[in-house]
Design an enzyme around this catalytic site. Sequence first.
Site, short mmCIF file in Angstrom:
data_model
loop_
_atom_site.label_atom_id
_atom_site.label_comp_id
_atom_site.label_asym_id
_atom_site.label_seq_id
_atom_site.Cartn_x
_atom_site.Cartn_y
_atom_site.Cartn_z
CB SER A 1 -0.96 0.00 1.20
OG SER A 1 -0.24 -0.11 2.41
CG HIS B 1 -3.65 -0.89 -2.43
ND1 HIS B 1 -4.23 0.36 -2.33
CD2 HIS B 1 -3.32 -1.25 -1.17
CE1 HIS B 1 -4.21 0.74 -1.06
NE2 HIS B 1 -3.67 -0.21 -0.34
CE LYS C 1 -7.75 0.97 0.58
NZ LYS C 1 -6.98 0.09 1.43
C1 LIG Z 1 -7.07 -0.05 2.93
C2 LIG Z 1 -6.44 -1.33 3.28
C3 LIG Z 1 -7.05 -2.21 4.17
C4 LIG Z 1 -8.29 -1.86 4.94
O1 LIG Z 1 -9.40 -1.88 4.13
P1 LIG Z 1 -10.65 -0.99 4.55
O2 LIG Z 1 -11.78 -1.56 3.77
O3 LIG Z 1 -10.30 0.41 4.17
O4 LIG Z 1 -10.83 -1.16 6.03
C5 LIG Z 1 -6.47 -3.45 4.38
N1 LIG Z 1 -5.32 -3.78 3.77
C6 LIG Z 1 -4.69 -2.94 2.93
C7 LIG Z 1 -3.42 -3.37 2.27
C8 LIG Z 1 -5.22 -1.68 2.67
O5 LIG Z 1 -4.57 -0.83 1.89
#
Ligand SMILES: *Cc1c(COP(=O)(O)O)cnc(C)c1O
Length: 393
Positions: free
Chosen positions: A184, A212, A243
Amino acid sequence: MPELDPLEELQQGLADLDAAGLRRHRRVVTTPCQPETRLAGRDSPVIAFCSNDYLGLAAEPAIAAALRAGSERWGSGAGASHLVSGHYAPHEALEARLAAFVGMDDALYFSTGYMANIGVMPALVGRGDAIFADRVNHASLVDGALLSRAELIRYAHCDLAALESRLQASRAPRKLIVTDGVFSMDGDIAPLREMLALAERHKAWLLVDDAHGFGVLGPQGRGCLAHFGIQSPRLIYMGTLGKAAGVTGAFVAGQREVIDWLLNRSRSYIFTTGAPPLIAEGLLAALDMIEQGDARRSHLLHLITRFKAALHLTRWQRLPSDTPIQPIVIGDNHEALAVSRALDEAGLWVPAIRPPTVPKGSARLRIVLSAAHTEAQVAHLVTTLMKLERRQP
Ligand SMILES: *Cc1c(COP(=O)(O)O)cnc(C)c1O
């Protein structure tokens, strides 16, 4: 030890964060999620390069319409947890479609990705077992490991030899390897094919957090497993839906028994109210958009290629990444903040990411490209960055 006044201690803690350039603030956004963003207290809009809305779906009218229709049909709330009476037809349909989309038997919808990670890991391993984790994994995977009470063994970023030697040295009865699919804060992709071979050799689970990659990587955006063309009963896939999918939530997909076990044992699934069924309706529409999103993905890929080709830096370091996450490591917290402020003055929103989100001394600009950006917006970002690098500190 003198007794502390608890409030004074917090005041001192906040002052320390300030002094270290680590205090966090939020900005109030007054437009929907889109590149041209308006902020409370700022006259002119900024071009945002920070959301994870990779395909530009967060404000997509077709998804908003599905959510509206969903609220007409289902009202606002689920009323109970999934195992009591809060599991509705659109949840069931969504799980079936998500499983088929990523090529797994079955899937389970969680309210957030954070909840998925802290729910899955303790359901699979416990005291006496071992978790093997990439050192720069997402915080939710670290928290999931801590909650499980299994031994947490961290290996250097993407270092397969280190992972292998730690697997070999372990006598734990159950082993779980966990990794971000796309990292991330770095933007690189985990070597999943080799990691799966190690998991199979050592009878370990391989849990891949594709927050991602889902919607972005692989044919039709099927994610990082499809990107590598890998499948195995050892694999457990986690994708998030706030996302690239532009809505909210997450899902875990795997073998039927794995999903059934999670449904029975995952505390963050069991002890929480089901997401409103209208959300599942919105996500079904988002899945249509992802499946039919080749034009968005190819525009995004074009922007990534252009950005990398045009940006020439000498002092700051652009990390090697082929994904929409294009980090530029500046190092010092204060300098990273100063650059982020200078970008803001130029009408560009790129937050400075600092410890503890990234390792000490590696404060960075986390630039995120989206299919919603235009080529001109990316060109403006590139020229401004090069100008600022010459001017700072
Ligand atoms: C954003 C993210 C999460 C958390 O997901 P949410 O739905 O925003 O709680 C978990 N793992 C990674 C690698 C992320 O980037």
